[in-house]
Design a protein around this motif. Structure first.
Motif, mmCIF file in Angstrom:
data_model
loop_
_atom_site.group_PDB
_atom_site.id
_atom_site.type_symbol
_atom_site.label_atom_id
_atom_site.label_comp_id
_atom_site.label_asym_id
_atom_site.label_seq_id
_atom_site.Cartn_x
_atom_site.Cartn_y
_atom_site.Cartn_z
ATOM 1 N N LEU A 1 0.995 -1.318 0.006
ATOM 2 C CA LEU A 1 -0.033 0.058 -0.140
ATOM 3 C C LEU A 1 0.936 1.189 0.130
ATOM 4 C CD1 LEU A 1 -2.738 -1.310 2.686
ATOM 5 C CD2 LEU A 1 -3.038 -0.973 0.173
ATOM 6 N N HIS A 2 0.452 2.302 -0.625
ATOM 7 C CA HIS A 2 1.164 3.500 -0.817
ATOM 8 C C HIS A 2 1.228 4.123 0.485
ATOM 9 C CE1 HIS A 2 1.706 2.818 -4.991
ATOM 10 N NE2 HIS A 2 0.506 3.186 -5.185
ATOM 11 N N LEU A 3 -0.002 4.334 1.318
ATOM 12 C CA LEU A 3 0.086 5.342 2.586
ATOM 13 C C LEU A 3 -0.337 4.550 3.558
ATOM 14 C CD1 LEU A 3 -1.944 8.117 0.739
ATOM 15 C CD2 LEU A 3 0.332 8.200 1.268
ATOM 16 N N PRO A 4 0.454 4.675 4.808
ATOM 17 C CA PRO A 4 -0.013 3.799 6.075
ATOM 18 C C PRO A 4 -1.269 4.588 6.516
ATOM 19 C CG PRO A 4 1.975 5.399 6.374
ATOM 20 C CD PRO A 4 1.850 5.192 4.731
ATOM 21 N N THR A 5 -1.316 5.653 6.631
ATOM 22 C CA THR A 5 -2.509 6.631 7.062
ATOM 23 C C THR A 5 -3.233 7.618 6.356
ATOM 24 O OG1 THR A 5 -1.292 6.334 9.355
ATOM 25 C CG2 THR A 5 -3.165 7.743 9.293
ATOM 26 N N LEU A 6 -4.468 7.580 6.263
ATOM 27 C CA LEU A 6 -5.248 8.477 5.400
ATOM 28 C C LEU A 6 -6.190 9.122 6.324
ATOM 29 C CD1 LEU A 6 -5.831 9.598 2.756
ATOM 30 C CD2 LEU A 6 -7.345 7.673 2.639
ATOM 31 N N SER A 7 -6.080 10.532 6.381
ATOM 32 C CA SER A 7 -7.291 11.256 7.278
ATOM 33 C C SER A 7 -8.017 11.916 6.380
ATOM 34 C CB SER A 7 -6.505 12.242 7.989
ATOM 35 O OG SER A 7 -5.548 11.516 9.047
ATOM 36 N N VAL A 8 -9.291 11.929 6.578
ATOM 37 C CA VAL A 8 -10.565 12.346 5.364
ATOM 38 C C VAL A 8 -11.441 12.987 6.334
ATOM 39 C CG1 VAL A 8 -12.022 11.572 4.006
ATOM 40 C CG2 VAL A 8 -9.816 10.468 3.861
ATOM 41 N N GLN A 9 -11.919 14.054 5.896
ATOM 42 C CA GLN A 9 -13.019 14.746 6.547
ATOM 43 C C GLN A 9 -14.420 13.861 6.470
ATOM 44 O OE1 GLN A 9 -12.143 17.718 7.912
ATOM 45 N NE2 GLN A 9 -13.752 17.937 9.207
ATOM 46 N N ASP B 1 -16.385 13.473 2.933
ATOM 47 C CA ASP B 1 -15.667 13.557 1.707
ATOM 48 C C ASP B 1 -15.599 12.053 1.302
ATOM 49 O OD1 ASP B 1 -13.380 16.116 2.631
ATOM 50 O OD2 ASP B 1 -15.221 16.366 2.030
ATOM 51 N N ASN B 2 -15.047 11.990 0.153
ATOM 52 C CA ASN B 2 -14.693 10.740 -0.591
ATOM 53 C C ASN B 2 -13.206 10.307 -0.318
ATOM 54 O OD1 ASN B 2 -17.270 10.951 -1.773
ATOM 55 N ND2 ASN B 2 -16.414 11.526 -3.682
ATOM 56 N N SER B 3 -13.291 8.940 0.125
ATOM 57 C CA SER B 3 -11.703 8.404 0.564
ATOM 58 C C SER B 3 -11.406 7.786 -0.713
ATOM 59 C CB SER B 3 -11.741 7.658 1.604
ATOM 60 O OG SER B 3 -12.515 8.442 2.820
ATOM 61 N N ILE B 4 -9.770 7.507 -0.810
ATOM 62 C CA ILE B 4 -9.492 6.864 -2.037
ATOM 63 C C ILE B 4 -8.177 6.131 -1.489
ATOM 64 C CG2 ILE B 4 -8.378 6.588 -4.105
ATOM 65 C CD1 ILE B 4 -9.745 9.050 -4.764
ATOM 66 N N ILE B 5 -8.288 4.881 -1.281
ATOM 67 C CA ILE B 5 -7.207 3.853 -0.698
ATOM 68 C C ILE B 5 -6.675 3.167 -1.698
ATOM 69 C CG2 ILE B 5 -6.642 2.151 0.983
ATOM 70 C CD1 ILE B 5 -9.005 2.953 2.626
ATOM 71 N N ASN B 6 -5.128 3.288 -1.931
ATOM 72 C CA ASN B 6 -4.399 3.067 -2.948
ATOM 73 C C ASN B 6 -3.795 1.494 -2.620
ATOM 74 O OD1 ASN B 6 -5.081 4.727 -5.145
ATOM 75 N ND2 ASN B 6 -3.633 6.300 -3.738
ATOM 76 N N SER C 1 -7.431 0.314 -6.449
ATOM 77 C CA SER C 1 -7.783 1.404 -5.418
ATOM 78 C C SER C 1 -9.241 1.149 -5.013
ATOM 79 C CB SER C 1 -8.001 2.807 -6.177
ATOM 80 O OG SER C 1 -8.664 2.915 -7.014
ATOM 81 N N LEU C 2 -9.622 1.567 -3.645
ATOM 82 C CA LEU C 2 -10.729 1.505 -3.064
ATOM 83 C C LEU C 2 -11.280 3.033 -2.690
ATOM 84 C CD1 LEU C 2 -12.927 -0.231 -1.738
ATOM 85 C CD2 LEU C 2 -11.804 0.283 0.507
ATOM 86 N N GLN C 3 -12.167 3.236 -3.443
ATOM 87 C CA GLN C 3 -13.035 4.300 -3.244
ATOM 88 C C GLN C 3 -14.116 4.304 -2.580
ATOM 89 O OE1 GLN C 3 -13.659 6.272 -6.956
ATOM 90 N NE2 GLN C 3 -11.470 6.050 -7.763
ATOM 91 N N ILE C 4 -14.284 5.020 -1.442
ATOM 92 C CA ILE C 4 -15.336 5.179 -0.574
ATOM 93 C C ILE C 4 -16.288 6.581 -0.809
ATOM 94 C CG2 ILE C 4 -16.142 4.896 2.010
ATOM 95 C CD1 ILE C 4 -13.712 3.514 2.594
ATOM 96 N N ALA C 5 -17.304 6.553 -0.870
ATOM 97 C CA ALA C 5 -18.164 7.807 -1.118
ATOM 98 C C ALA C 5 -18.736 8.391 0.227
ATOM 99 C CB ALA C 5 -19.253 7.506 -1.964
ATOM 100 N N ALA C 6 -18.813 9.541 0.427
ATOM 101 C CA ALA C 6 -19.457 10.163 1.535
ATOM 102 C C ALA C 6 -18.777 9.298 2.937
ATOM 103 C CB ALA C 6 -20.899 9.932 1.542
ATOM 104 N N LEU D 1 -7.623 4.138 8.016
ATOM 105 C CA LEU D 1 -8.275 5.485 7.341
ATOM 106 C C LEU D 1 -8.897 6.203 8.780
ATOM 107 C CD1 LEU D 1 -9.687 7.062 5.368
ATOM 108 C CD2 LEU D 1 -11.562 5.337 5.492
ATOM 109 N N GLN D 2 -8.727 7.505 8.943
ATOM 110 C CA GLN D 2 -9.099 8.132 10.024
ATOM 111 C C GLN D 2 -10.107 9.001 9.524
ATOM 112 O OE1 GLN D 2 -5.371 9.771 11.912
ATOM 113 N NE2 GLN D 2 -5.429 8.150 13.395
ATOM 114 N N VAL D 3 -11.319 8.986 10.139
ATOM 115 C CA VAL D 3 -12.359 9.974 9.676
ATOM 116 C C VAL D 3 -12.694 11.163 10.563
ATOM 117 C CG1 VAL D 3 -14.697 10.235 8.743
ATOM 118 C CG2 VAL D 3 -13.419 8.268 8.454
ATOM 119 N N ILE D 4 -12.176 12.458 10.134
ATOM 120 C CA ILE D 4 -12.298 13.585 11.094
ATOM 121 C C ILE D 4 -13.772 14.006 11.011
ATOM 122 C CG2 ILE D 4 -11.258 15.913 11.537
ATOM 123 C CD1 ILE D 4 -9.068 14.678 9.520
ATOM 124 N N PRO D 5 -14.496 14.265 12.321
ATOM 125 C CA PRO D 5 -15.728 14.431 12.412
ATOM 126 C C PRO D 5 -16.207 15.923 11.965
ATOM 127 C CG PRO D 5 -15.095 13.264 14.292
ATOM 128 C CD PRO D 5 -13.971 13.573 13.363
#
Lengths: 116, 113
Positions: B6-14, B17-22, B74-79, B109-113
Protein backbone atom coordinates in the motif's frame (compact mmCIF):
# COMPACT_ATOMS: atom_id res chain seq x y z
CA UNK A 1 -26.11 -17.00 11.12
CA UNK A 2 -23.44 -17.43 13.78
CA UNK A 3 -19.98 -16.21 12.86
CA UNK A 4 -16.58 -17.80 13.32
CA UNK A 5 -15.89 -18.42 16.99
CA UNK A 6 -12.44 -18.39 18.54
CA UNK A 7 -11.13 -18.93 22.04
CA UNK A 8 -9.48 -17.75 24.10
CA UNK A 9 -9.57 -14.07 23.12
CA UNK A 10 -6.38 -13.28 24.98
CA UNK A 11 -3.46 -15.37 26.20
CA UNK A 12 -0.25 -14.43 27.95
CA UNK A 13 2.49 -17.03 28.31
CA UNK A 14 6.20 -17.17 28.90
CA UNK A 15 8.61 -18.21 26.19
CA UNK A 16 9.12 -21.96 25.85
CA UNK A 17 5.61 -22.62 27.15
CA UNK A 18 2.90 -24.23 25.05
CA UNK A 19 -0.40 -22.73 23.95
CA UNK A 20 -3.42 -23.87 21.97
CA UNK A 21 -6.12 -21.94 20.16
CA UNK A 22 -9.54 -23.19 19.16
CA UNK A 23 -11.73 -22.27 16.21
CA UNK A 24 -15.29 -23.15 15.28
CA UNK A 25 -16.06 -22.11 11.70
CA UNK A 26 -19.38 -21.11 10.21
CA UNK A 27 -21.62 -24.14 9.88
CA UNK A 28 -21.22 -25.82 6.52
CA UNK A 29 -18.00 -24.07 5.56
CA UNK A 30 -15.60 -26.62 4.15
CA UNK A 31 -12.49 -24.44 4.10
CA UNK A 32 -10.78 -23.24 7.26
CA UNK A 33 -7.77 -20.96 7.53
CA UNK A 34 -5.40 -19.96 10.31
CA UNK A 35 -3.60 -16.64 9.95
CA UNK A 36 -0.94 -14.92 12.01
CA UNK A 37 -1.21 -11.14 12.20
CA UNK A 38 1.74 -9.31 13.71
CA UNK A 39 1.01 -5.79 14.90
CA UNK A 40 1.00 -3.33 12.01
CA UNK A 41 1.00 -6.02 9.34
CA UNK A 42 -1.53 -7.84 7.23
CA UNK A 43 -2.59 -11.38 8.10
CA UNK A 44 -0.24 -14.12 6.96
CA UNK A 45 -1.66 -17.53 6.12
CA UNK A 46 -0.27 -20.30 8.28
CA UNK A 47 -2.39 -23.24 7.23
CA UNK A 48 -5.49 -23.95 5.14
CA UNK A 49 -7.78 -26.95 5.47
CA UNK A 50 -10.36 -28.19 3.04
CA UNK A 51 -12.68 -30.39 5.07
CA UNK A 52 -10.18 -32.22 7.29
CA UNK A 53 -7.28 -32.27 4.83
CA UNK A 54 -4.42 -29.77 4.63
CA UNK A 55 -4.19 -27.97 1.27
CA UNK A 56 -1.52 -25.39 2.17
CA UNK A 57 0.85 -25.26 5.12
CA UNK A 58 3.84 -23.78 3.31
CA UNK A 59 4.22 -20.91 5.80
CA UNK A 60 3.62 -22.90 8.96
CA UNK A 61 6.77 -23.20 11.15
CA UNK A 62 6.37 -26.92 11.52
CA UNK A 63 9.10 -27.29 14.13
CA UNK A 64 6.88 -25.53 16.66
CA UNK A 65 3.42 -25.03 15.16
CA UNK A 66 0.86 -27.73 14.55
CA UNK A 67 -2.80 -27.68 13.59
CA UNK A 68 -5.54 -30.20 13.17
CA UNK A 69 -9.11 -30.25 12.02
CA UNK A 70 -10.64 -33.47 13.13
CA UNK A 71 -14.02 -34.38 11.61
CA UNK A 72 -13.76 -31.42 9.26
CA UNK A 73 -15.35 -28.92 11.63
CA UNK A 74 -13.51 -27.43 14.63
CA UNK A 75 -9.80 -26.79 14.50
CA UNK A 76 -6.97 -26.25 16.96
CA UNK A 77 -3.67 -24.51 16.43
CA UNK A 78 -0.83 -25.26 18.83
CA UNK A 79 2.51 -23.64 19.47
CA UNK A 80 5.13 -25.64 21.35
CA UNK A 81 7.45 -24.14 22.49
CA UNK A 82 6.54 -20.48 22.05
CA UNK A 83 9.08 -17.82 21.14
CA UNK A 84 8.94 -14.07 21.70
CA UNK A 85 8.37 -13.50 17.98
CA UNK A 86 5.16 -15.55 18.14
CA UNK A 87 3.42 -12.61 19.83
CA UNK A 88 0.62 -11.77 17.43
CA UNK A 89 -3.09 -12.09 16.81
CA UNK A 90 -4.08 -15.51 15.51
CA UNK A 91 -7.07 -15.31 13.22
CA UNK A 92 -9.27 -18.12 12.09
CA UNK A 93 -11.40 -17.78 8.95
CA UNK A 94 -13.72 -20.01 7.00
CA UNK A 95 -15.27 -20.03 3.56
CA UNK A 96 -17.69 -22.15 1.62
CA UNK A 97 -16.91 -24.26 -1.42
CA UNK A 98 -19.21 -22.83 -4.05
CA UNK A 99 -17.22 -23.58 -7.18
CA UNK A 100 -16.31 -19.93 -7.69
CA UNK A 101 -12.66 -19.06 -8.13
CA UNK A 102 -12.85 -16.96 -4.97
CA UNK A 103 -15.16 -17.41 -2.00
CA UNK A 104 -15.41 -14.72 0.66
CA UNK A 105 -13.54 -15.53 3.84
CA UNK A 106 -15.28 -14.86 7.13
CA UNK A 107 -12.95 -14.09 10.01
CA UNK A 108 -13.28 -14.67 13.71
CA UNK A 109 -12.28 -12.03 16.29
CA UNK A 110 -8.84 -13.55 16.78
CA UNK A 111 -6.76 -14.58 19.77
CA UNK A 112 -4.17 -12.08 20.92
CA UNK A 113 -1.07 -13.94 22.12
CA UNK A 114 1.61 -12.25 24.16
CA UNK A 115 4.82 -14.17 24.77
CA UNK A 116 6.97 -12.80 27.62
CA UNK B 1 7.90 -13.23 -5.58
CA UNK B 2 4.41 -12.18 -4.66
CA UNK B 3 3.90 -8.92 -2.84
CA UNK B 4 0.97 -6.66 -2.19
CA UNK B 5 1.77 -3.24 -0.81
CA UNK B 6 0.00 0.00 0.00
CA UNK B 7 1.20 3.51 -0.78
CA UNK B 8 0.06 5.29 2.40
CA UNK B 9 0.05 3.89 5.91
CA UNK B 10 -2.43 6.51 7.24
CA UNK B 11 -5.14 8.49 5.50
CA UNK B 12 -7.13 11.25 7.22
CA UNK B 13 -10.40 12.30 5.61
CA UNK B 14 -13.10 14.76 6.61
CA UNK B 15 -16.49 13.22 7.29
CA UNK B 16 -18.62 13.42 4.17
CA UNK B 17 -15.69 13.55 1.78
CA UNK B 18 -14.70 10.72 -0.51
CA UNK B 19 -11.77 8.48 0.42
CA UNK B 20 -9.37 6.80 -1.95
CA UNK B 21 -7.12 4.02 -0.70
CA UNK B 22 -4.44 2.77 -3.07
CA UNK B 23 -2.63 -0.52 -3.41
CA UNK B 24 0.16 -1.75 -5.66
CA UNK B 25 0.63 -5.40 -6.49
CA UNK B 26 3.40 -7.26 -8.23
CA UNK B 27 1.96 -10.67 -9.10
CA UNK B 28 0.46 -10.55 -12.59
CA UNK B 29 -0.86 -14.09 -12.17
CA UNK B 30 -3.71 -13.15 -9.84
CA UNK B 31 -7.33 -13.66 -10.81
CA UNK B 32 -9.00 -11.88 -7.90
CA UNK B 33 -8.25 -8.79 -5.87
CA UNK B 34 -10.05 -8.23 -2.62
CA UNK B 35 -10.50 -5.41 -0.13
CA UNK B 36 -10.96 -6.10 3.58
CA UNK B 37 -11.77 -3.72 6.43
CA UNK B 38 -10.46 -4.37 9.93
CA UNK B 39 -11.76 -2.46 12.91
CA UNK B 40 -9.81 -2.37 16.14
CA UNK B 41 -10.03 -5.64 18.03
CA UNK B 42 -11.91 -7.43 15.27
CA UNK B 43 -11.08 -9.76 12.43
CA UNK B 44 -10.98 -8.49 8.84
CA UNK B 45 -14.33 -8.07 7.12
CA UNK B 46 -14.82 -8.55 3.38
CA UNK B 47 -15.80 -5.38 1.52
CA UNK B 48 -15.62 -6.09 -2.18
CA UNK B 49 -13.67 -8.10 -4.71
CA UNK B 50 -12.88 -7.69 -8.38
CA UNK B 51 -11.94 -10.24 -10.95
CA UNK B 52 -8.82 -9.60 -12.98
CA UNK B 53 -10.79 -9.31 -16.24
CA UNK B 54 -12.70 -6.31 -14.89
CA UNK B 55 -11.66 -2.64 -14.54
CA UNK B 56 -14.29 -1.45 -12.12
CA UNK B 57 -16.78 -2.82 -9.71
CA UNK B 58 -19.24 -0.95 -7.51
CA UNK B 59 -20.83 -1.85 -4.22
CA UNK B 60 -22.73 0.08 -1.63
CA UNK B 61 -20.79 3.38 -1.28
CA UNK B 62 -17.61 1.64 -2.46
CA UNK B 63 -15.95 1.32 -5.84
CA UNK B 64 -12.89 -0.72 -6.67
CA UNK B 65 -10.76 0.16 -9.68
CA UNK B 66 -8.19 -2.16 -11.19
CA UNK B 67 -5.46 -0.96 -13.53
CA UNK B 68 -3.53 -3.99 -14.72
CA UNK B 69 -1.19 -1.92 -16.87
CA UNK B 70 0.44 -0.36 -13.82
CA UNK B 71 -0.59 -3.11 -11.37
CA UNK B 72 -2.63 -0.75 -9.25
CA UNK B 73 -5.79 -1.25 -7.24
CA UNK B 74 -7.83 1.39 -5.47
CA UNK B 75 -10.81 1.49 -3.15
CA UNK B 76 -13.03 4.53 -3.25
CA UNK B 77 -15.44 5.18 -0.39
CA UNK B 78 -18.14 7.74 -1.06
CA UNK B 79 -19.36 10.13 1.65
CA UNK B 80 -16.98 8.76 4.28
CA UNK B 81 -18.57 8.20 7.69
CA UNK B 82 -17.04 7.82 11.17
CA UNK B 83 -17.89 4.12 11.00
CA UNK B 84 -15.50 3.79 8.06
CA UNK B 85 -12.53 4.42 10.37
CA UNK B 86 -10.49 1.22 10.23
CA UNK B 87 -7.47 -0.39 8.61
CA UNK B 88 -8.05 -1.39 5.01
CA UNK B 89 -6.17 -4.27 3.41
CA UNK B 90 -5.94 -5.20 -0.21
CA UNK B 91 -5.33 -8.84 -0.96
CA UNK B 92 -4.76 -10.90 -4.06
CA UNK B 93 -5.53 -14.46 -5.03
CA UNK B 94 -3.27 -16.21 -7.52
CA UNK B 95 -4.96 -18.01 -10.40
CA UNK B 96 -5.81 -21.57 -9.52
CA UNK B 97 -4.82 -22.94 -6.17
CA UNK B 98 -7.07 -23.37 -3.16
CA UNK B 99 -8.42 -19.87 -2.53
CA UNK B 100 -5.20 -18.75 -0.84
CA UNK B 101 -4.91 -14.96 -0.61
CA UNK B 102 -1.95 -12.74 0.19
CA UNK B 103 -2.64 -9.62 2.24
CA UNK B 104 -0.86 -6.29 2.04
CA UNK B 105 0.26 -4.30 5.08
CA UNK B 106 -2.81 -2.08 5.37
CA UNK B 107 -3.82 1.59 5.32
CA UNK B 108 -5.37 3.19 8.36
CA UNK B 109 -8.30 5.44 7.51
CA UNK B 110 -9.10 8.14 10.06
CA UNK B 111 -12.36 10.00 9.60
CA UNK B 112 -12.38 13.50 11.06
CA UNK B 113 -15.85 14.50 12.33
Amino acid sequence: EAGVAQSPRYKIIEKRQSVAFWCNPISGHATLYWYQQILGQGPKLLIQFQNNGVVDDSQLPKDRFSAERLKGVDSTLKIQPAKLEDSAVYLCASSSLSGRAYNEQFFGPGTRLTVL
Amino acid sequence: GESVGLHLPTLSVQEGDNSIINCAYSNSASDYFIWYKQESGKGPQFIIDIRSNMDKRQGQRVTVLLNKTVKHLSLQIAATQPGDSAVYFCAEKPTGGYQKVTFGTGTKLQVIP
